[in-house]
Design a protein around this motif. Sequence first.
Motif, PDB file in Angstrom:
ATOM      1  N   GLU A 292       0.830  -1.213   0.000  1.00  0.00           N
ATOM      2  CA  GLU A 292       0.000   0.000   0.000  1.00  0.00           C
ATOM      3  C   GLU A 292       0.860   1.257   0.000  1.00  0.00           C
ATOM      4  O   GLU A 292       0.578   2.213  -0.726  1.00  0.00           O
ATOM      5  N   GLN A 293       1.907   1.253   0.825  1.00  0.00           N
ATOM      6  CA  GLN A 293       2.785   2.422   0.884  1.00  0.00           C
ATOM      7  C   GLN A 293       3.495   2.631  -0.451  1.00  0.00           C
ATOM      8  O   GLN A 293       3.579   3.753  -0.950  1.00  0.00           O
ATOM      9  N   LEU A 294       4.007   1.568  -1.017  1.00  0.00           N
ATOM     10  CA  LEU A 294       4.721   1.696  -2.288  1.00  0.00           C
ATOM     11  C   LEU A 294       3.781   2.157  -3.400  1.00  0.00           C
ATOM     12  O   LEU A 294       4.171   2.964  -4.249  1.00  0.00           O
ATOM     13  N   GLN A 295       2.544   1.699  -3.387  1.00  0.00           N
ATOM     14  CA  GLN A 295       1.585   2.142  -4.397  1.00  0.00           C
ATOM     15  C   GLN A 295       1.210   3.606  -4.233  1.00  0.00           C
ATOM     16  O   GLN A 295       0.760   4.244  -5.185  1.00  0.00           O
ATOM     17  N   SER A 296       1.418   4.161  -3.048  1.00  0.00           N
ATOM     18  CA  SER A 296       1.095   5.567  -2.794  1.00  0.00           C
ATOM     19  C   SER A 296       2.320   6.475  -2.915  1.00  0.00           C
ATOM     20  O   SER A 296       2.270   7.639  -2.525  1.00  0.00           O
ATOM     21  N   ALA A 297       3.415   5.951  -3.464  1.00  0.00           N
ATOM     22  CA  ALA A 297       4.675   6.700  -3.519  1.00  0.00           C
ATOM     23  C   ALA A 297       5.018   7.142  -4.937  1.00  0.00           C
ATOM     24  O   ALA A 297       4.932   6.356  -5.878  1.00  0.00           O
ATOM     25  N   ASP A 298       5.423   8.401  -5.044  1.00  0.00           N
ATOM     26  CA  ASP A 298       6.021   8.898  -6.284  1.00  0.00           C
ATOM     27  C   ASP A 298       7.538   8.713  -6.266  1.00  0.00           C
ATOM     28  O   ASP A 298       8.160   8.577  -7.309  1.00  0.00           O
ATOM     29  N   TYR A 299       8.123   8.771  -5.057  1.00  0.00           N
ATOM     30  CA  TYR A 299       9.577   8.655  -4.910  1.00  0.00           C
ATOM     31  C   TYR A 299       9.915   7.881  -3.650  1.00  0.00           C
ATOM     32  O   TYR A 299       9.218   7.988  -2.635  1.00  0.00           O
ATOM     33  N   LEU A 300      11.034   7.152  -3.718  1.00  0.00           N
ATOM     34  CA  LEU A 300      11.673   6.557  -2.556  1.00  0.00           C
ATOM     35  C   LEU A 300      12.999   7.277  -2.386  1.00  0.00           C
ATOM     36  O   LEU A 300      13.730   7.472  -3.357  1.00  0.00           O
ATOM     37  N   VAL A 301      13.305   7.680  -1.157  1.00  0.00           N
ATOM     38  CA  VAL A 301      14.488   8.491  -0.886  1.00  0.00           C
ATOM     39  C   VAL A 301      15.396   7.733   0.073  1.00  0.00           C
ATOM     40  O   VAL A 301      14.924   7.164   1.066  1.00  0.00           O
ATOM     41  N   PHE A 302      16.694   7.759  -0.234  1.00  0.00           N
ATOM     42  CA  PHE A 302      17.669   7.022   0.563  1.00  0.00           C
ATOM     43  C   PHE A 302      18.948   7.835   0.732  1.00  0.00           C
ATOM     44  O   PHE A 302      19.322   8.614  -0.142  1.00  0.00           O
ATOM     45  N   GLY A 303      19.656   7.550   1.827  1.00  0.00           N
ATOM     46  CA  GLY A 303      21.055   7.904   1.931  1.00  0.00           C
ATOM     47  C   GLY A 303      21.860   6.824   1.211  1.00  0.00           C
ATOM     48  O   GLY A 303      21.323   5.769   0.858  1.00  0.00           O
ATOM     49  N   ARG A 304      23.139   7.051   1.022  1.00  0.00           N
ATOM     50  CA  ARG A 304      23.956   6.131   0.232  1.00  0.00           C
ATOM     51  C   ARG A 304      24.001   4.714   0.805  1.00  0.00           C
ATOM     52  O   ARG A 304      23.834   3.735   0.089  1.00  0.00           O
ATOM     53  N   VAL A 305      24.251   4.583   2.105  1.00  0.00           N
ATOM     54  CA  VAL A 305      24.408   3.257   2.700  1.00  0.00           C
ATOM     55  C   VAL A 305      23.121   2.443   2.548  1.00  0.00           C
ATOM     56  O   VAL A 305      23.153   1.274   2.141  1.00  0.00           O
ATOM     57  N   THR A 306      21.996   3.050   2.846  1.00  0.00           N
ATOM     58  CA  THR A 306      20.721   2.333   2.708  1.00  0.00           C
ATOM     59  C   THR A 306      20.438   2.025   1.248  1.00  0.00           C
ATOM     60  O   THR A 306      19.992   0.924   0.911  1.00  0.00           O
ATOM     61  N   TRP A 307      20.691   2.985   0.364  1.00  0.00           N
ATOM     62  CA  TRP A 307      20.456   2.756  -1.061  1.00  0.00           C
ATOM     63  C   TRP A 307      21.271   1.561  -1.558  1.00  0.00           C
ATOM     64  O   TRP A 307      20.750   0.701  -2.267  1.00  0.00           O
ATOM     65  N   GLU A 308      22.559   1.500  -1.169  1.00  0.00           N
ATOM     66  CA  GLU A 308      23.401   0.390  -1.622  1.00  0.00           C
ATOM     67  C   GLU A 308      22.860  -0.957  -1.134  1.00  0.00           C
ATOM     68  O   GLU A 308      22.808  -1.927  -1.888  1.00  0.00           O
ATOM     69  N   GLY A 309      22.438  -1.006   0.119  1.00  0.00           N
ATOM     70  CA  GLY A 309      21.893  -2.250   0.652  1.00  0.00           C
ATOM     71  C   GLY A 309      20.574  -2.630   0.002  1.00  0.00           C
ATOM     72  O   GLY A 309      20.345  -3.792  -0.346  1.00  0.00           O
ATOM     73  N   MET A 310      19.699  -1.649  -0.176  1.00  0.00           N
ATOM     74  CA  MET A 310      18.407  -1.918  -0.823  1.00  0.00           C
ATOM     75  C   MET A 310      18.606  -2.333  -2.278  1.00  0.00           C
ATOM     76  O   MET A 310      17.951  -3.266  -2.749  1.00  0.00           O
ATOM     77  N   ALA A 311      19.475  -1.653  -2.986  1.00  0.00           N
ATOM     78  CA  ALA A 311      19.733  -1.994  -4.390  1.00  0.00           C
ATOM     79  C   ALA A 311      20.272  -3.416  -4.491  1.00  0.00           C
ATOM     80  O   ALA A 311      19.821  -4.201  -5.340  1.00  0.00           O
ATOM     81  N   ALA A 312      21.213  -3.762  -3.631  1.00  0.00           N
ATOM     82  CA  ALA A 312      21.785  -5.107  -3.664  1.00  0.00           C
ATOM     83  C   ALA A 312      20.721  -6.161  -3.391  1.00  0.00           C
ATOM     84  O   ALA A 312      20.700  -7.216  -4.028  1.00  0.00           O
ATOM     85  N   PHE A 313      19.815  -5.874  -2.467  1.00  0.00           N
ATOM     86  CA  PHE A 313      18.788  -6.852  -2.116  1.00  0.00           C
ATOM     87  C   PHE A 313      17.699  -6.937  -3.179  1.00  0.00           C
ATOM     88  O   PHE A 313      17.394  -8.012  -3.680  1.00  0.00           O
ATOM     89  N   TRP A 314      17.096  -5.809  -3.536  1.00  0.00           N
ATOM     90  CA  TRP A 314      15.902  -5.839  -4.378  1.00  0.00           C
ATOM     91  C   TRP A 314      16.191  -6.144  -5.839  1.00  0.00           C
ATOM     92  O   TRP A 314      15.321  -6.645  -6.546  1.00  0.00           O
ATOM     93  N   THR A 315      17.380  -5.862  -6.314  1.00  0.00           N
ATOM     94  CA  THR A 315      17.677  -6.188  -7.715  1.00  0.00           C
ATOM     95  C   THR A 315      17.982  -7.673  -7.885  1.00  0.00           C
ATOM     96  O   THR A 315      17.915  -8.190  -8.991  1.00  0.00           O
ATOM     97  N   LYS A 316      18.320  -8.341  -6.784  1.00  0.00           N
ATOM     98  CA  LYS A 316      18.648  -9.769  -6.862  1.00  0.00           C
ATOM     99  C   LYS A 316      17.728 -10.597  -5.984  1.00  0.00           C
ATOM    100  O   LYS A 316      17.995 -11.771  -5.745  1.00  0.00           O
TER     101      LYS A 316
END
Length: 189
Positions: free
Chosen positions: A41-65
């Motif tokens: 529900e939250q993701l469907q209500s989002a235009d943008y997801l915002v991250f700092g570098r460390v979180t972005w790197e971890g999320m990218a590594a997890f969600w892309t694979k």
Amino acid sequence: MRKLIMWNVMTLDGYFEGNKNWDLSFHNVIWGQELEKLSIEQLQSADYLVFGRVTWEGMAAFWTKAECDAAEQEVAKLMNSIPKIVFSKTLKTADWNNTTIIKDNATAEIQKLKELSGKDIYVFGSANLSETFIDDNLFDEYRIAIAPVILGSGRPLFRQGINSNNLTLVSTQQLLTGGVVLKYSKKQN
């Protein structure tokens, strides 16, 4: 006007991660169908997801694979398709789909996005970036899931010394896993 919303999971004693980056084992304790539904529900209500570098790197590594079960596939699809902003002075490239790197003045950039019409903007994790947004009074809402875990040590979600801010309780949701989701908004003047 868009809202800027903090979404985080933390332990009962206030930690959003253990002693090391991405020490999030307590997330497994609280995760279940209710949090999965809320996440979608939250993701469907989002235009943008915002991250700092460390979180972005971890999320990218997890969600892309991510090797998701059928239930998590919708979360993965949304995480990979929604536009993402990563604030970093050191990141040179961003390989995660739909990511924009912004190097300077996070507050001014987010304020510009908030002033536009559209869906909400979510900050996931990203404690250092969140501290900036807390101190600059940018968050419109805090959504905090409390895991029924006492971790004993780790990285606190709200560090000592951040600006004081009175909030209004919007809702509580008790989870079958024993956790609770708390939603707070800024007090209106």
